[in-house]
Design a protein around this motif. Structure first.
Motif, PDB file in Angstrom:
ATOM      1  N   GLY A  75       0.794  -1.221   0.000  1.00 47.25           N
ATOM      2  CA  GLY A  75       0.000   0.000   0.000  1.00 47.25           C
ATOM      3  C   GLY A  75       0.820   1.262   0.000  1.00 47.25           C
ATOM      4  O   GLY A  75       0.305   2.348   0.264  1.00 47.25           O
ATOM      5  N   GLY A  76       2.113   1.139  -0.306  1.00 44.13           N
ATOM      6  CA  GLY A  76       2.963   2.317  -0.339  1.00 44.13           C
ATOM      7  C   GLY A  76       3.207   2.799  -1.755  1.00 44.13           C
ATOM      8  O   GLY A  76       2.309   2.790  -2.602  1.00 44.13           O
ATOM      9  N   PHE A  77       4.436   3.168  -2.035  1.00 38.84           N
ATOM     10  CA  PHE A  77       4.788   3.738  -3.338  1.00 38.84           C
ATOM     11  C   PHE A  77       4.702   2.728  -4.468  1.00 38.84           C
ATOM     12  O   PHE A  77       4.581   3.095  -5.642  1.00 38.84           O
ATOM     13  N   GLN A 101      16.018   5.443  -8.355  1.00 37.01           N
ATOM     14  CA  GLN A 101      15.890   4.794  -7.052  1.00 37.01           C
ATOM     15  C   GLN A 101      15.847   5.817  -5.928  1.00 37.01           C
ATOM     16  O   GLN A 101      15.016   5.714  -5.012  1.00 37.01           O
ATOM     17  N   LEU A 102      16.738   6.814  -5.992  1.00 43.81           N
ATOM     18  CA  LEU A 102      16.749   7.840  -4.952  1.00 43.81           C
ATOM     19  C   LEU A 102      15.479   8.680  -4.970  1.00 43.81           C
ATOM     20  O   LEU A 102      14.995   9.117  -3.927  1.00 43.81           O
ATOM     21  N   TRP A 103      14.934   8.928  -6.169  1.00 43.24           N
ATOM     22  CA  TRP A 103      13.688   9.686  -6.289  1.00 43.24           C
ATOM     23  C   TRP A 103      12.559   8.984  -5.540  1.00 43.24           C
ATOM     24  O   TRP A 103      11.874   9.588  -4.712  1.00 43.24           O
ATOM     25  N   TRP A 104      12.389   7.689  -5.832  1.00 40.76           N
ATOM     26  CA  TRP A 104      11.301   6.946  -5.191  1.00 40.76           C
ATOM     27  C   TRP A 104      11.570   6.699  -3.713  1.00 40.76           C
ATOM     28  O   TRP A 104      10.651   6.670  -2.902  1.00 40.76           O
ATOM     29  N   PHE A 105      12.850   6.555  -3.346  1.00 42.13           N
ATOM     30  CA  PHE A 105      13.184   6.393  -1.932  1.00 42.13           C
ATOM     31  C   PHE A 105      12.819   7.655  -1.152  1.00 42.13           C
ATOM     32  O   PHE A 105      12.254   7.575  -0.058  1.00 42.13           O
ATOM     33  N   LEU A 109      10.092   7.930   1.737  1.00 39.90           N
ATOM     34  CA  LEU A 109      10.487   8.350   3.082  1.00 39.90           C
ATOM     35  C   LEU A 109       9.533   9.425   3.601  1.00 39.90           C
ATOM     36  O   LEU A 109       9.169   9.430   4.786  1.00 39.90           O
ATOM     37  N   GLY A 110       9.110  10.338   2.717  1.00 38.42           N
ATOM     38  CA  GLY A 110       8.118  11.330   3.113  1.00 38.42           C
ATOM     39  C   GLY A 110       6.795  10.681   3.473  1.00 38.42           C
ATOM     40  O   GLY A 110       6.152  11.060   4.458  1.00 38.42           O
ATOM     41  N   ARG A 111       6.390   9.696   2.670  1.00 31.02           N
ATOM     42  CA  ARG A 111       5.149   8.966   2.962  1.00 31.02           C
ATOM     43  C   ARG A 111       5.242   8.267   4.310  1.00 31.02           C
ATOM     44  O   ARG A 111       4.317   8.337   5.130  1.00 31.02           O
ATOM     45  N   ALA A 112       6.376   7.575   4.552  1.00 34.26           N
ATOM     46  CA  ALA A 112       6.540   6.827   5.794  1.00 34.26           C
ATOM     47  C   ALA A 112       6.541   7.752   7.006  1.00 34.26           C
ATOM     48  O   ALA A 112       5.983   7.418   8.058  1.00 34.26           O
ATOM     49  N   ALA A 113       7.172   8.921   6.870  1.00 32.08           N
ATOM     50  CA  ALA A 113       7.204   9.884   7.984  1.00 32.08           C
ATOM     51  C   ALA A 113       5.793  10.318   8.353  1.00 32.08           C
ATOM     52  O   ALA A 113       5.440  10.397   9.539  1.00 32.08           O
ATOM     53  N   PHE A 114       4.982  10.600   7.324  1.00 32.77           N
ATOM     54  CA  PHE A 114       3.608  10.995   7.625  1.00 32.77           C
ATOM     55  C   PHE A 114       2.821   9.844   8.249  1.00 32.77           C
ATOM     56  O   PHE A 114       2.070  10.039   9.211  1.00 32.77           O
ATOM     57  N   GLN A 115       2.977   8.645   7.700  1.00 32.11           N
ATOM     58  CA  GLN A 115       2.230   7.493   8.217  1.00 32.11           C
ATOM     59  C   GLN A 115       2.614   7.189   9.668  1.00 32.11           C
ATOM     60  O   GLN A 115       1.767   6.781  10.466  1.00 32.11           O
ATOM     61  N   LEU A 116       3.894   7.393   9.994  1.00 29.52           N
ATOM     62  CA  LEU A 116       4.317   7.151  11.376  1.00 29.52           C
ATOM     63  C   LEU A 116       3.652   8.141  12.319  1.00 29.52           C
ATOM     64  O   LEU A 116       3.210   7.770  13.419  1.00 29.52           O
ATOM     65  N   SER A 156      12.250  -1.926   3.953  1.00 28.72           N
ATOM     66  CA  SER A 156      10.927  -2.093   3.341  1.00 28.72           C
ATOM     67  C   SER A 156      10.903  -1.513   1.932  1.00 28.72           C
ATOM     68  O   SER A 156      10.395  -2.144   0.992  1.00 28.72           O
ATOM     69  N   PHE A 157      11.441  -0.298   1.781  1.00 26.37           N
ATOM     70  CA  PHE A 157      11.491   0.315   0.452  1.00 26.37           C
ATOM     71  C   PHE A 157      12.245  -0.580  -0.517  1.00 26.37           C
ATOM     72  O   PHE A 157      11.812  -0.804  -1.652  1.00 26.37           O
ATOM     73  N   ALA A 158      13.409  -1.090  -0.085  1.00 27.85           N
ATOM     74  CA  ALA A 158      14.245  -1.903  -0.968  1.00 27.85           C
ATOM     75  C   ALA A 158      13.504  -3.158  -1.423  1.00 27.85           C
ATOM     76  O   ALA A 158      13.614  -3.569  -2.592  1.00 27.85           O
ATOM     77  N   VAL A 159      12.744  -3.777  -0.513  1.00 30.65           N
ATOM     78  CA  VAL A 159      11.973  -4.972  -0.876  1.00 30.65           C
ATOM     79  C   VAL A 159      10.898  -4.634  -1.890  1.00 30.65           C
ATOM     80  O   VAL A 159      10.764  -5.286  -2.944  1.00 30.65           O
TER      81      VAL A 159
END
Length: 264
Positions: A75-77, A101-105, A109-116, A156-159
């Motif tokens: 359910g992420g990127f 890769q860095l763009w999507w990472f 990371l912004g998405r994960a920060a908000f979700q946390l 998680s992102f890498a997977v």
């Protein structure tokens, strides 16, 4: 530039207020369901997996707090990236003056920060008010926990990045997403702590990358990993992050040669 992409990812998900509220409600409800299940189990088996009751209940709510941030069930990127690969829009991404890769990472990371913050803090607070949870005794443990979460988000992102890139060959990511989703649920320790798993199954589960997403951060939070063991936990997470990110970059190099074939 990547900081701008990160901030944009945070703001983008912050606009979905109704979805966030629904996610908070869902995480909280499932937290209660799992809590009562754990209570029944730990009543029969005190100290199961090396946790007492308060630690086990804290583990439940840590899992609900990290569920969205670490994309334990997807359910992420990856959904957007898969769609862009299927339509050929990925070619536009490759033309950007930025590393794919860095763009999507950064965006993730912004998405994960908000979700946390958006879906993690409230369920944890509700769980702490409703039940007797084991909380860190030392203030620095909170910082150590956040570092572990950051490493878990990276793994998680890498997977999921590898899962998304598989669409270059599979053309449809549904199967790969299902396998990754089931693996994330089982091997991250979301259903039960991995320390409960017996024998060889437990050894294998604790050695897989999904352990970095929940089991390791939870043990850091519960102060099961302190001193040298804390650095070993970080090394485990960072090691998997480097291996999987390198694999993603290698697969990306091969996969992007197929853009002309698949993107028209």
């Amino acid at each position: 530039m990547y900081w701008t992409v990160l901030a944009s990812g945070f703001r983008r998900h912050a606009t979905y207020r109704v979805a966030t509220a629904a996610g908070v409600f869902t995480n909280t409800v499932f937290g209660f369901v799992l809590t009562f299940t754990y209570v029944a189990l730990w009543d029969e088996r005190p100290r199961l997996g090396g946790y007492d009751m308060a630690e086990a209940l804290a583990y439940v709510w840590i899992g609900q707090s990290l569920l969205a941030a670490c994309s334990l069930m997807g359910g992420g990127f990856e959904e957007e990236l898969i769609q862009r690969i299927k339509t050929g829009d990925i070619a536009v991404d490759l033309y950007r003056p930025a590393d794919l890769q860095l763009w999507w990472f950064s965006a993730n990371l912004g998405r994960a920060a908000f979700q946390l913050l958006g879906r993690g803090v409230v369920p944890m607070a509700v769980g702490a008010l409703a039940f007797d949870l084991a909380l860190p005794e030392h203030p620095l443990t909170w910082l150590a926990f956040l570092v572990s979460v950051l490493l878990g988000v990276t793994v998680s992102f890498a997977v999921w990045y590898l899962v998304a890139l598989s669409v270059f060959w599979l053309l449809d990511g549904a199967g790969a997403v299902q396998v990754a989703w089931l693996s994330g649920v089982f091997f991250s320790g979301m259903l039960l702590p991995l320390t409960v798993f017996p024998g060889a199954l437990g050894e294998v589960a604790r050695a897989l990358p999904w352990a970095s997403m929940l089991q390791v951060p939870a043990d850091v939070f519960l102060e099961k990993r302190t001193g040298w063991e804390l650095w070993e936990a970080y090394a485990f997470q960072a090691g998997w992050a480097l291996v999987l990110l390198a694999a993603g970059r290698a697969v990306q190099a091969v996969a992007t040669r197929r853009v002309v074939v698949q993107g028209g």
